[in-house]
Write a protein that holds these residues in place. Structure first.
Motif, PDB file in Angstrom:
ATOM      1  N   HIS A 109      19.987  43.321  15.327  1.00 12.85           N
ATOM      2  CA  HIS A 109      18.686  43.559  14.927  1.00 12.85           C
ATOM      3  C   HIS A 109      19.036  44.605  14.283  1.00 12.85           C
ATOM      4  O   HIS A 109      17.953  44.083  12.666  1.00 12.85           O
ATOM      5  CB  HIS A 109      17.998  44.736  16.733  1.00 12.85           C
ATOM      6  N   TYR A 110      19.560  45.806  13.998  1.00 15.95           N
ATOM      7  CA  TYR A 110      20.063  46.780  12.923  1.00 15.95           C
ATOM      8  C   TYR A 110      20.254  45.628  11.427  1.00 15.95           C
ATOM      9  O   TYR A 110      19.469  46.335  10.135  1.00 15.95           O
ATOM     10  CB  TYR A 110      20.951  47.487  13.439  1.00 15.95           C
ATOM     11  N   ALA A 111      21.005  44.801  12.321  1.00 15.34           N
ATOM     12  CA  ALA A 111      21.569  43.976  10.432  1.00 15.34           C
ATOM     13  C   ALA A 111      20.545  43.553   9.930  1.00 15.34           C
ATOM     14  O   ALA A 111      20.346  43.336   8.738  1.00 15.34           O
ATOM     15  CB  ALA A 111      23.105  43.165  10.797  1.00 15.34           C
ATOM     16  N   GLN A 112      19.712  41.974  10.903  1.00 15.94           N
ATOM     17  CA  GLN A 112      18.653  41.344  10.325  1.00 15.94           C
ATOM     18  C   GLN A 112      17.784  42.781   9.371  1.00 15.94           C
ATOM     19  O   GLN A 112      16.920  42.598   8.654  1.00 15.94           O
ATOM     20  CB  GLN A 112      18.456  41.284  11.571  1.00 15.94           C
ATOM     21  N   GLU A 134      16.440  42.177   5.243  1.00 15.21           N
ATOM     22  CA  GLU A 134      14.906  42.355   5.308  1.00 15.21           C
ATOM     23  C   GLU A 134      14.878  43.250   4.327  1.00 15.21           C
ATOM     24  O   GLU A 134      14.057  42.964   2.974  1.00 15.21           O
ATOM     25  CB  GLU A 134      14.706  42.914   6.675  1.00 15.21           C
ATOM     26  N   ALA A 135      15.210  45.073   4.296  1.00 21.58           N
ATOM     27  CA  ALA A 135      14.765  45.824   3.286  1.00 21.58           C
ATOM     28  C   ALA A 135      15.624  45.812   2.020  1.00 21.58           C
ATOM     29  O   ALA A 135      15.167  45.415   1.118  1.00 21.58           O
ATOM     30  CB  ALA A 135      15.733  46.917   3.823  1.00 21.58           C
TER      31      ALA A 135
END
Length: 66
Positions: free
Chosen positions: A54-57, A61-62
């Motif tokens: 989730h954090y990698a995604q 996106e950022a």
């Protein structure tokens, strides 16, 4: 993808709660507790992996926005 990950989180928490009820806390070192103990550790690992994903995604996106 977001709903799929949320569903997996809910399933992991459900498995965690179910397996925690299967442990005999009066005799914690019993061999009957090995499968529920593995059943507790596995969802914890899955939750950690889902959080990393989730954090990698979010990072991906950022970076694509800038």
């Amino acid at each position: 993808m977001k709903y799929f990950i949320i569903t997996l989180y809910v399933l992991c928490i459900g498995l965690l709660l179910f397996n925690s009820t299967q442990i005999d806390y009066n005799d914690i070192t019993s061999t009957d507790n090995t499968i529920p103990a593995i059943g507790i550790v596995a969802p914890i690992c899955a939750i950690i992996l889902l959080a990393i994903s989730h954090y990698a995604q979010k990072i991906k996106e950022a970076r694509s926005k800038t």
